[in-house]
Enzyme design. Structure first.
Site, PDB file in Angstrom:
ATOM      1  CD  GLU A 163      -2.664   1.519   0.261  1.00 30.82           C
ATOM      2  OE1 GLU A 163      -2.409   2.468  -0.519  1.00 30.82           O
ATOM      3  OE2 GLU A 163      -3.645   0.780   0.133  1.00 30.82           O
TER       4      GLU A 163
ATOM      5  CG  ASP B 212      -0.484   5.263  -0.709  1.00 35.13           C
ATOM      6  OD1 ASP B 212      -1.269   4.899  -1.600  1.00 35.13           O
ATOM      7  OD2 ASP B 212      -0.720   5.135   0.501  1.00 35.13           O
TER       8      ASP B 212
ATOM      9  CG  ASP C  30     -10.481  -0.568  -3.350  1.00 36.97           C
ATOM     10  OD1 ASP C  30     -10.699   0.562  -3.812  1.00 36.97           O
ATOM     11  OD2 ASP C  30      -9.340  -1.032  -3.179  1.00 36.97           O
TER      12      ASP C  30
ATOM     13  CB  SER D 247      -4.902   2.188  -2.586  1.00 36.11           C
ATOM     14  OG  SER D 247      -5.456   2.048  -1.304  1.00 36.11           O
TER      15      SER D 247
END
Length: 537
Positions: free
Chosen positions: A269, A273, A352, A462
């Site tokens: 994750e 990002d 999501d 994300s």
């Protein structure tokens, strides 16, 4: 609704233990008022038994803003002058005496490390379950959650002394059954997605700059960007260094702020990002990783508050969320209000799980995406020609392949902000509509990210949120200064330059809401043509 309120449980305590636990707080038990209800459990959550008295707890008490109506009016003014943290504290924060009264109460109740936040919106403390039980006149149980975690929850209302009723807004840390989760979606190699106009392929994070019309803009080399993270950042920093080296980009200065932990499960994750922000912008001055100790409400709230108290970055990525009816919306909204007052923009993934973030069969968005004080970013499936030329976008919905779908729906609790009134599908609603805009999110067309040294293909909202963060950083660079909170500016631009500045997404659904011309609950206004927005904003 599949949730049920936990019934009041009788916990067998010896008379000696009961006397010990409650004696320190006996002076306030006769005049207690409720500030938070018992925790709601979802289908599949099971109570195992009473929570051990020794269970550690991080408690965060949020305090009410002063002059709230005045603040609301100030934020409603187009182009209001950004405030400094000190100006915000002087005009709208709780008083020093109010914060001290809460801190003193926590200290008397047996908590340790009692700390008043710089903006006085939060008072945090550490203790055990028995300390919290006595201080807030509630009871706790051990819960095994539907997703396999060991957690705890309060079985009765959380109460405070009536003398603090005018000061205290909410008490966090009374449960960790409901926590935020990240929205990264890895590619399922067996999934099949039909092409629209163009080809559905994966992308290097550096591709998105050209795809979304930003290739004519200078790199955001003088802009610092924040990212909400959790866990150990050692691997993430190494992966970012490898990414910049592989792509001929300048090394990025990374600052980690916060307690963090040893957890590395979120590496993918945070890699998604950081690398997509840097890839989209061509490089930033600095990435500030605000590193929470966990994804619990109390830890995340203190992390958000650290961002606004420091006011060191103009735009912040949040690639996580939870069902809005379980979230501490009142507390976090105050923090995001301060961010807006200071000209900061929190960019938040819309989720999501399609239109049903809560998984209850209804239509409810994710929070903090549904906050009226953030920019909510939904997801598309992106089609390109020659990898870097935009061709088409549809609503991201891969639920049939178990790969998720963009969040988007009207809020059930948050009021519509002034800048969204009368717009698109949300035009006649009294509630906030999610999302505001959208970017690529399908794992099939997602980002090729370095995770722990190896490349993975990842999508989800994300991905969409850091792409907007990168776009906004480029716009700040192009303008020469921070133009302020992004949402009303984007809506104003859409009102006058929609055809040239946005890709309207009119095809698809998220299993609850359907795309339409103009603003809709699946992708908002659609994706940005970043260079044109920079010119017209």
């Amino acid at each position: 609704m599949a949730s049920v309120r936990i019934k009041s449980l009788v916990i067998a305590l010896s008379l000696a233990s009961a006397t010990s636990v409650f004696a320190a707080a006996q002076d306030h038990l006769d005049a207690m008022v409720s500030v938070k209800q018992a925790t709601m459990l979802h289908k599949g959550d099971a109570v195992v038994g009473p929570l051990a008295f020794s269970h550690p707890m991080h408690v965060v008490v949020s305090l009410k803003l002063r002059n709230k109506a005045q603040l609301d009016a100030y934020l409603a003014k187009p182009g209001h002058k950004p405030l400094t943290p000190e100006q915000f504290k002087q005009r709208y924060a709780p008083t020093a005496n109010q914060a001290k009264a809460v801190a003193d109460y926590l200290t008397r109740s047996g908590f340790s490390k009692v700390t008043i936040a710089p903006n006085r919106l939060l008072v945090e403390a550490y203790g055990r379950a028995d300390t919290a039980q006595a201080a807030f006149n509630t009871t706790f149980v051990h819960v095994h959650t539907h997703d396999g975690r060991d957690a705890y929850a309060n079985t009765s209302d959380v109460k405070i002394p009536s003398s603090l009723k005018g000061t205290v807004l909410e008490v966090l840390g009374m449960q960790d059954v409901h926590i935020a989760h990240t929205f990264a979606k890895r590619l399922n190699p067996n999934a099949i997605h039909a092409d629209a106009s163009g080809t559905a392929v994966a992308h290097n994070p550096t591709d998105y700059n050209a795809i979304y019309g930003a290739s004519g803009l200078a790199a955001a080399s003088s802009v610092s960007v924040g990212v909400i993270t959790e866990g150990s950042m050692a691997n993430v920093q190494n992966d970012l260094q490898q990414f910049t080296s592989n792509n001929g980009l300048a090394s990025v200065n990374v600052q980690v702020v916060g307690s963090g932990s040893s957890d590395t499960s979120g590496d993918g994750e945070w890699d998604l990002d950081t690398q997509d922000i840097v890839g989209m912008t061509g490089g930033v001055q600095q990435l500030v990783l605000y590193d929470a100790a966990s994804l619990s409400d109390s830890d995340l709230t203190t992390d958000y508050n650290a961002v606004v108290s420091a006011n060191a970055v103009p735009v912040i990525n949040v690639s996580l969320g939870e069902c809005e009816t379980n979230a501490p919306t009142s507390t976090d909204d105050q923090i995001f209000q301060q961010a807006q007052a200071q000209g900061q923009t929190f960019s938040v993934s819309s989720g999501d799980s399609g239109a049903d973030e809560c998984g209850t069969g209804g239509i409810t968005p994710s929070y903090p995406a549904s906050s009226p004080y953030v920019v909510a970013v939904g997801g598309t499936t992106l089609y390109t020609n020659n990898t870097t030329t935009w061709s088409d976008e549809t609503v991201w919905n891969d639920l049939s392949a178990n790969q998720g779908a963009t969040g988007g729906s009207p809020s059930t609790i948050e009021s519509i902000p002034s800048w969204q009134q009368g717009v698109g599908q949300n035009g006649s609603s009294q509630f906030r509509g999610v999302p505001d805009i959208a970017f690529d999110a399908s794992p099939n067309t997602g980002s090729q990210v370095i995770v722990d040294g190896a490349t993975q293909q990842i999508g989800g909202t994300s991905l969409a949120s850091p792409l907007f963060v990168g776009a906004w950083a480029l716009i700040i660079q192009a303008k020469g200064s921070n133009p302020g909170f992004a949402a009303p500016l984007l809506y104003s631009d859409a009102a006058s330059h929609y055809a040239t500045d946005f890709h309207d997404v009119t095809s698809g659904n998220n299993n609850g809401e359907t795309a339409a011309a103009g603003w809709d609950y699946t992708t908002g206004f659609g994706s940005l043509v970043v260079g044109n927005v920079a010119s017209h904003l």
